[in-house]
Design a protein around this motif. Structure first.
Motif, PDB file in Angstrom:
ATOM      1  N   ALA A 253     -20.190  50.459 100.250  1.00 21.99           N
ATOM      2  CA  ALA A 253     -19.810  51.737  99.663  1.00 21.99           C
ATOM      3  C   ALA A 253     -19.833  52.850 100.698  1.00 21.99           C
ATOM      4  CB  ALA A 253     -20.753  52.078  98.511  1.00 21.99           C
ATOM      5  N   PHE A 254     -19.326  54.003 100.263  1.00 17.55           N
ATOM      6  CA  PHE A 254     -19.419  55.271 100.992  1.00 17.55           C
ATOM      7  C   PHE A 254     -20.483  56.107 100.290  1.00 17.55           C
ATOM      8  CE2 PHE A 254     -18.231  59.749 101.291  1.00 17.55           C
ATOM      9  CZ  PHE A 254     -18.125  59.918 102.664  1.00 17.55           C
ATOM     10  N   GLN A 255     -21.407  56.678 101.053  1.00 18.34           N
ATOM     11  CA  GLN A 255     -22.541  57.371 100.445  1.00 18.34           C
ATOM     12  C   GLN A 255     -22.770  58.735 101.091  1.00 18.34           C
ATOM     13  OE1 GLN A 255     -26.651  56.001 101.229  1.00 18.34           O
ATOM     14  NE2 GLN A 255     -26.914  55.839  99.018  1.00 18.34           N
ATOM     15  N   ILE A 256     -23.140  59.699 100.275  1.00 16.62           N
ATOM     16  CA  ILE A 256     -23.541  61.026 100.739  1.00 16.62           C
ATOM     17  C   ILE A 256     -24.921  61.333 100.176  1.00 16.62           C
ATOM     18  CG2 ILE A 256     -23.082  63.504 100.602  1.00 16.62           C
ATOM     19  CD1 ILE A 256     -20.146  62.937 100.635  1.00 16.62           C
ATOM     20  N   VAL A 257     -25.833  61.758 101.047  1.00 19.66           N
ATOM     21  CA  VAL A 257     -27.192  62.128 100.636  1.00 19.66           C
ATOM     22  C   VAL A 257     -27.509  63.490 101.240  1.00 19.66           C
ATOM     23  CG1 VAL A 257     -29.634  61.533 100.673  1.00 19.66           C
ATOM     24  CG2 VAL A 257     -27.920  59.724 100.516  1.00 19.66           C
ATOM     25  N   SER A 258     -27.828  64.463 100.384  1.00 19.84           N
ATOM     26  CA  SER A 258     -28.180  65.808 100.833  1.00 19.84           C
ATOM     27  C   SER A 258     -29.623  66.112 100.446  1.00 19.84           C
ATOM     28  CB  SER A 258     -27.250  66.861 100.218  1.00 19.84           C
ATOM     29  OG  SER A 258     -25.917  66.679 100.652  1.00 19.84           O
ATOM     30  N   ASN A 259     -30.363  66.717 101.369  1.00 21.22           N
ATOM     31  CA  ASN A 259     -31.763  67.064 101.137  1.00 21.22           C
ATOM     32  C   ASN A 259     -31.981  68.550 101.399  1.00 21.22           C
ATOM     33  OD1 ASN A 259     -33.469  64.424 100.726  1.00 21.22           O
ATOM     34  ND2 ASN A 259     -32.014  63.958 102.351  1.00 21.22           N
ATOM     35  N   PHE A 260     -32.763  69.171 100.513  1.00 20.87           N
ATOM     36  CA  PHE A 260     -33.136  70.580 100.641  1.00 20.87           C
ATOM     37  C   PHE A 260     -34.621  70.703 100.346  1.00 20.87           C
ATOM     38  CE2 PHE A 260     -33.904  74.852  99.101  1.00 20.87           C
ATOM     39  CZ  PHE A 260     -33.170  75.660  99.960  1.00 20.87           C
ATOM     40  N   ASP A 261     -35.366  71.329 101.256  1.00 18.68           N
ATOM     41  CA  ASP A 261     -36.813  71.485 101.075  1.00 18.68           C
ATOM     42  C   ASP A 261     -37.236  72.788 101.756  1.00 18.68           C
ATOM     43  OD1 ASP A 261     -39.514  71.258 100.718  1.00 18.68           O
ATOM     44  OD2 ASP A 261     -39.703  69.265 101.585  1.00 18.68           O
ATOM     45  N   LYS A 262     -37.510  73.828 100.935  1.00 16.96           N
ATOM     46  CA  LYS A 262     -37.818  75.142 101.501  1.00 16.96           C
ATOM     47  C   LYS A 262     -38.661  75.957 100.535  1.00 16.96           C
ATOM     48  CE  LYS A 262     -35.672  79.320 103.389  1.00 16.96           C
ATOM     49  NZ  LYS A 262     -34.422  80.098 103.552  1.00 16.96           N
ATOM     50  N   THR A 266     -42.844  83.390  97.711  1.00 17.06           N
ATOM     51  CA  THR A 266     -44.235  83.243  98.126  1.00 17.06           C
ATOM     52  C   THR A 266     -44.920  82.210  97.243  1.00 17.06           C
ATOM     53  OG1 THR A 266     -44.302  85.552  98.842  1.00 17.06           O
ATOM     54  CG2 THR A 266     -46.417  84.434  98.509  1.00 17.06           C
ATOM     55  N   ASN A 267     -45.432  81.132  97.871  1.00 17.99           N
ATOM     56  CA  ASN A 267     -46.140  80.041  97.176  1.00 17.99           C
ATOM     57  C   ASN A 267     -45.247  79.284  96.193  1.00 17.99           C
ATOM     58  OD1 ASN A 267     -48.552  80.628  98.513  1.00 17.99           O
ATOM     59  ND2 ASN A 267     -49.179  82.082  96.937  1.00 17.99           N
ATOM     60  N   VAL A 268     -43.930  79.378  96.341  1.00 17.29           N
ATOM     61  CA  VAL A 268     -42.997  78.641  95.482  1.00 17.29           C
ATOM     62  C   VAL A 268     -42.072  77.825  96.375  1.00 17.29           C
ATOM     63  CG1 VAL A 268     -41.179  78.767  93.740  1.00 17.29           C
ATOM     64  CG2 VAL A 268     -43.095  80.375  93.663  1.00 17.29           C
ATOM     65  N   ASN A 269     -42.081  76.512  96.200  1.00 19.55           N
ATOM     66  CA  ASN A 269     -41.278  75.613  97.042  1.00 19.55           C
ATOM     67  C   ASN A 269     -40.261  74.851  96.183  1.00 19.55           C
ATOM     68  OD1 ASN A 269     -41.208  74.274  99.912  1.00 19.55           O
ATOM     69  ND2 ASN A 269     -40.998  72.602  98.451  1.00 19.55           N
ATOM     70  N   LEU A 270     -39.035  74.781  96.681  1.00 18.48           N
ATOM     71  CA  LEU A 270     -37.961  74.057  96.002  1.00 18.48           C
ATOM     72  C   LEU A 270     -37.576  72.855  96.844  1.00 18.48           C
ATOM     73  CD1 LEU A 270     -35.780  73.742  93.801  1.00 18.48           C
ATOM     74  CD2 LEU A 270     -34.322  75.266  95.163  1.00 18.48           C
ATOM     75  N   LYS A 271     -37.592  71.684  96.225  1.00 22.56           N
ATOM     76  CA  LYS A 271     -37.209  70.448  96.894  1.00 22.56           C
ATOM     77  C   LYS A 271     -36.151  69.748  96.044  1.00 22.56           C
ATOM     78  CE  LYS A 271     -39.155  66.159  98.792  1.00 22.56           C
ATOM     79  NZ  LYS A 271     -40.408  65.375  98.987  1.00 22.56           N
ATOM     80  N   ALA A 272     -35.034  69.415  96.657  1.00 19.58           N
ATOM     81  CA  ALA A 272     -33.925  68.787  95.930  1.00 19.58           C
ATOM     82  C   ALA A 272     -33.308  67.693  96.789  1.00 19.58           C
ATOM     83  CB  ALA A 272     -32.870  69.823  95.544  1.00 19.58           C
ATOM     84  N   ARG A 273     -32.817  66.655  96.106  1.00 20.33           N
ATOM     85  CA  ARG A 273     -32.128  65.542  96.777  1.00 20.33           C
ATOM     86  C   ARG A 273     -30.950  65.120  95.897  1.00 20.33           C
ATOM     87  NH1 ARG A 273     -33.287  60.940 100.263  1.00 20.33           N
ATOM     88  NH2 ARG A 273     -32.150  59.098  99.567  1.00 20.33           N
TER      89      ARG A 273
END
Length: 337
Positions: A253-262, A266-273
């Motif tokens: 297959a063809f695959q795309i994987v994106s990651n976000f972690d920031k 203040t004291n709030v973190n967002l993590k997405a995949r």
């Protein structure tokens, strides 16, 4: 009168001339050399210690200081979280309710290596939780095993050539619940390695910042395992895309994987995949999507509030979009701090 004025000015000039002559005479006296040969002159002793004689200097060899320190190219982080929810009601509680106890645990380990354009990242996510309501069957609230490994070689400022391998499955049995004669029943639909997924991918990665990256896996292979038969016509007609009486399936297959972690506040973190999977043998009729989002707010050194959500569309598992969401207040320990 004029005579007295002239005499007065003459006296003043004579007085000034006398003073000037005395000053010049004093300067001449100060510069006259004095013969001290027969004079007894005692000099005041200096309070500072003094040494007479010649000084002998001996060279001293100074050995270099060797510092036994090494550059550590590894960066590791481990977080362990525990969530407990409990509710109890008396028998005459008029507002309604059911006694319940829910326990959940999370282990997240991440190791990163970076040196001279080469990098390696390994991340392990282990999740498990259960809830027990009075007069009901126990149910899982979370159950996941995820292990991702990626090696990358930098080819330009923001582009890398990468190769990755990741594994995903679950710890415990999974059931579908239904009512039969007013009694709760359960039907087995999944367990460890049924299904289990192993994915290998090579391609290019775009990483403009430290908190965002996108992998473009032009060469991706995915193996789906079904080691134990959990085929259920009622709840799992698709059988995870594996034909009946088979335990394995391989796809290219063809695959795309994106990651976000920031940390967004203040004291709030967002993590997405986000992950998209397009099989080469059916690109127009089958496209898989998965989105994992975690929003974590730190209350103090140990306590935090976490909101997680998962959206999944996989026709091999179900023809409709699957979704899950959890809200938890718990304790998290992070190493190193």
């Amino acid at each position: 009168m004029f005579f007295f004025v002239v005499m007065k000015r003459f006296n003043i000039c004579l007085f000034l001339l006398l003073i000037t002559s005395v000053s010049l005479f004093a300067q001449e006296v100060d510069t006259i050399p004095i013969d001290t040969k027969n004079l007894e002159i005692k000099l005041k002793r200096s309070p500072l210690p003094s040494r007479t004689g010649s000084l002998i200097y001996k060279p001293v060899t100074i050995l270099p200081i060797i510092v036994s320190e090494k550059v550590n190219y590894w960066k590791t982080r481990t977080s362990v979280g525990i969530n407990v929810n409990q509710a109890t009601f008396s028998n005459n509680w008029k507002s309604g309710g059911v006694n319940s106890l829910a326990i959940g645990g999370l282990v997240n380990y991440k190791a990163e290596y970076s040196k001279e354009g080469y990098s390696y990242t390994s991340e392990v996510i282990l999740e498990y939780g259960k809830i027990n309501n009075k007069d009901q069957l126990q149910k899982k609230t979370r159950d996941r095993i995820f292990w991702d490994n990626k090696a990358a070689l930098q080819i330009s400022k923001n582009w890398y050539f990468f190769g990755s391998v990741n594994f995903e499955s679950q710890f415990d049995k999974g059931f579908a619940y239904y009512k039969e004669n007013n009694e709760e029943k359960q039907s087995l639909i999944s367990k460890f390695m049924s299904p289990g997924y192993l994915t290998e991918s090579i391609g290019f990665e775009y990483k403009p910042t430290g908190y965002f990256s996108t992998r473009i896996g032009t060469g991706t292979a995915k193996q789906t395992f079904l080691l134990d038969s959990v085929y259920n016509e009622r709840f799992n007609a698709n059988h995870y895309g594996i034909p009946k009486n088979k335990k394995f399936r391989n796809e290219l297959a063809f695959q795309i994987v994106s990651n976000f972690d920031k940390q967004i506040f203040t004291n709030v973190n967002l993590k997405a995949r986000y992950q998209m999977f397009i099989p080469y043998d059916r690109p127009l009729v089958h496209v898989d999507h998965r989105l994992d989002v975690e929003l974590r707010s730190k209350l103090n050194r140990f306590m935090n509030v976490t909101v997680t959500g998962v959206g999944l569309f996989d026709k091999d598992a179900d023809n409709e979009i699957q979704g899950s969401q959890t809200l938890a207040l718990g304790v998290t320990f992070v190493f190193p701090r």
